[in-house]
Design a protein around this motif. Structure first.
Motif, PDB file in Angstrom:
ATOM      1  N   TRP A  20     -33.122  37.051 -49.393  1.00 14.82           N
ATOM      2  CA  TRP A  20     -33.975  37.063 -48.193  1.00 14.82           C
ATOM      3  C   TRP A  20     -33.161  37.606 -47.032  1.00 14.82           C
ATOM      4  O   TRP A  20     -32.021  38.042 -47.206  1.00 14.82           O
ATOM      5  CB  TRP A  20     -34.531  35.672 -47.884  1.00 14.82           C
ATOM      6  N   TRP A  21     -33.724  37.566 -45.822  1.00  7.27           N
ATOM      7  CA  TRP A  21     -33.037  38.201 -44.700  1.00  7.27           C
ATOM      8  C   TRP A  21     -33.490  37.655 -43.358  1.00  7.27           C
ATOM      9  O   TRP A  21     -34.482  36.949 -43.244  1.00  7.27           O
ATOM     10  CB  TRP A  21     -33.284  39.708 -44.718  1.00  7.27           C
ATOM     11  N   ASP A  58     -30.133  42.115 -38.932  1.00  7.30           N
ATOM     12  CA  ASP A  58     -29.553  43.009 -39.938  1.00  7.30           C
ATOM     13  C   ASP A  58     -28.670  42.225 -40.912  1.00  7.30           C
ATOM     14  O   ASP A  58     -27.598  42.676 -41.310  1.00  7.30           O
ATOM     15  CB  ASP A  58     -28.754  44.140 -39.276  1.00  7.30           C
ATOM     16  N   ALA A 115     -28.751  39.838 -44.567  1.00  9.08           N
ATOM     17  CA  ALA A 115     -29.439  39.358 -45.767  1.00  9.08           C
ATOM     18  C   ALA A 115     -28.649  38.222 -46.376  1.00  9.08           C
ATOM     19  O   ALA A 115     -27.433  38.107 -46.181  1.00  9.08           O
ATOM     20  CB  ALA A 115     -29.602  40.489 -46.778  1.00  9.08           C
ATOM     21  N   LEU A 135     -27.677  43.873 -44.084  1.00  7.91           N
ATOM     22  CA  LEU A 135     -28.872  44.356 -44.767  1.00  7.91           C
ATOM     23  C   LEU A 135     -28.921  45.876 -44.823  1.00  7.91           C
ATOM     24  O   LEU A 135     -29.316  46.456 -45.831  1.00  7.91           O
ATOM     25  CB  LEU A 135     -30.121  43.814 -44.064  1.00  7.91           C
TER      26      LEU A 135
END
Length: 468
Positions: A191-192, A197, A199, A233
């Motif tokens: 997920w993030w 930016d 994750a 991310l």
């Protein structure tokens, strides 16, 4: 991207909560023997419909033996805040990985959402050759494409597992997301925090460790995952690796806050080898790094050894086995499923570092076998396992199968198949089982059921970039 692209892309969590309630649920259904074709069952969720709580549609796959597990949408609310896509993008396709087969089916929910049809199949060879992975697990729609976590490397037995990228339009695998994985090897959820930016990934095991059942030596030897990893991310670089302690085995579901201005979330841990308890951990930004702490601990429940499956007899207790957690879209309520004891717990997490338990219901359980109010004469096997929350937070959907090879370890006489809906008090807290919503067994044509996705989005399907 214009906000009119799809009315089920919500600008903010508040907009998602205020939108019309779900009408349908899509439920992963699979045959653990690999003989009958797997499917996506479609369940009516409209409270005003005469068929509410019934299976009203069926999307059969062309193959069997896939072990459908977690799945997701091709596009969701994150589409409102990322660039790089040309043309119309809509929440239309279900991307459905087969955890056992490494085959991923893409199902089109139009023109009839009750009869999804297979539009494309991503074969194991394509996933292995283009991304170097196998055993696909979790799907999220996000910036630059569709992200799909995988438990195994290309050989299908060992790691490292990781994340593959899939094109929004063609559904072709475009490559591997990670560019620098450091010491990361095991994989599970992904997920993030989009605006940060950042994750997060969690850990279960390699395919070889799980596909023949639960090996007690792996558990007692502390070989399952016990880390949460934080990544950049945008380029797939590992930033920080946090060890929860190797007594905490199987760090699984990740649930970040939905409000994009918040930088915290929760992680569920299945079991402690020290005392069979389960736990929930909270992460938060701490300066330039991330801090993680245990905020919920759920003890095992003593039980007569004669009522326990062979794997648990030596311990004289039922472990909670927290197999899923889910966070309401308003970030206030956390739900924790204890598949071993058959309990679903509700916590007020207004203060995420100090959760407060506010409700509990029981269905099934290794010892209790608590029946559903719709069929009080029917002892239930399995327990609330995968859970999904409606966007307005008022309904929680639960299904009862964990993973075929592990179902039999804890429920040797079988788990059957059932789905329940739980009504939640979103003001003061509390829950009650909906007595009229109970598709089970033959309703699912002899298949077991795992994850649920709601037709216009749910609490774990979307991420948001705007506060209002």
């Amino acid at each position: 991207m214009p906000e009119t692209t799809d009315p089920t892309f919500y600008r903010s969590p508040a907009a998602a909560i205020a939108a019309p309630p779900e009408q349908l649920a899509y439920v992963a259904a699979f045959d653990p023997t690999g003989e009958q074709r797997d499917a996506i069952a479609v369940v009516d969720c409209d409270a005003g419909s005469p068929s509410c709580g019934q299976v009203v549609g069926w999307g059969e796959l062309p193959t069997a033996g896939n072990e459908l597990h977690h799945f997701g949408w091709n596009a969701c609310s994150s589409a409102l805040c990322h660039e790089g896509h040309e043309g119309l993008l809509e929440r239309r396709y279900l991307v459905v990985p087969g955890l056992r087969s490494s085959r991923t089916h893409v199902l089109d929910t139009k023109p009839d959402p009750r009869q999804p049809t297979v539009a494309r199949v991503i074969e194991p060879k394509e996933l292995a050759e283009k991304a170097g992975y196998s055993r696909p697990h979790t799907v999220h729609c996000g910036p630059g494409g569709i992200y799909m976590s995988n438990l195994g490397a290309a050989n299908g037995d060992e790691g490292p597992g990781g994340v593959a990228l899939i094109d929004h339009d063609t559904f072709e695998v475009t490559g591997r997301w990670e560019t620098d994985r450091g010491d990361q090897y095991l994989s599970y959820d992904f997920w993030w925090h989009l605006n940060e930016d950042v994750a997060m990934t969690s850990e279960w095991a390699t395919p070889a460790m799980i596909e023949s059942g639960l090996n007690p030596e792996d558990l007692l030897g502390k070989r399952f995952g016990h880390h949460i990893d934080f990544w950049r991310l945008s380029d797939g670089r590992l930033l920080q690796r946090v060890d929860l302690g190797d007594e905490h085995q199987m760090a699984l579901e990740l649930r970040p806050a939905h409000d994009p201005s918040k930088t915290w979330g929760f992680l569920g841990v299945v079991i402690s080898v020290a005392d069979l308890s389960a736990s929930v951990w909270a992460w938060r930004r701490d300066g330039e790094s991330w801090a993680v702490e245990k905020v919920i601990e759920i003890p095992a429940e003593p039980a007569d050894a004669d009522r326990l499956p062979p794997a648990l007899k030596p311990f004289g207790a039922v472990p909670p086995l927290v197999s899923d957690i889910d966070l309401s879209v308003d970030d206030r309520w956390l739900y924790v499923s204890c598949w071993g004891t058959g309990e679903l717990k509700q916590y007020d997490v207004s203060d995420p570092r100090n959760p407060r338990e506010t409700g509990s219901i029981r269905l099934g359980g290794i010892v209790a076998r608590t029946p559903h109010p719709a069929a009080p004469e029917l002892p239930l096997s399995g327990g609330p396992q995968m859970i999904e929350i409606s966007r307005d937070g008022r309904r929680v959907y639960a299904t009862n199968s964990l993973y075929a090879a592990w179902d039999e370890v804890f429920y040797p006489d079988g788990v059957g198949a059932w789905m329940a809906r739980i009504d939640a008090d979103t003001d003061a807290g509390g829950m009650a089982v909906d007595p009229g919503f109970f598709p089970h067994d033959g309703d699912f044509r002899g298949l077991r059921v795992h994850q649920t996705r709601l037709h216009a989005g749910d609490a774990s399907s979307d991420s948001y970039c705007f506060v209002s």
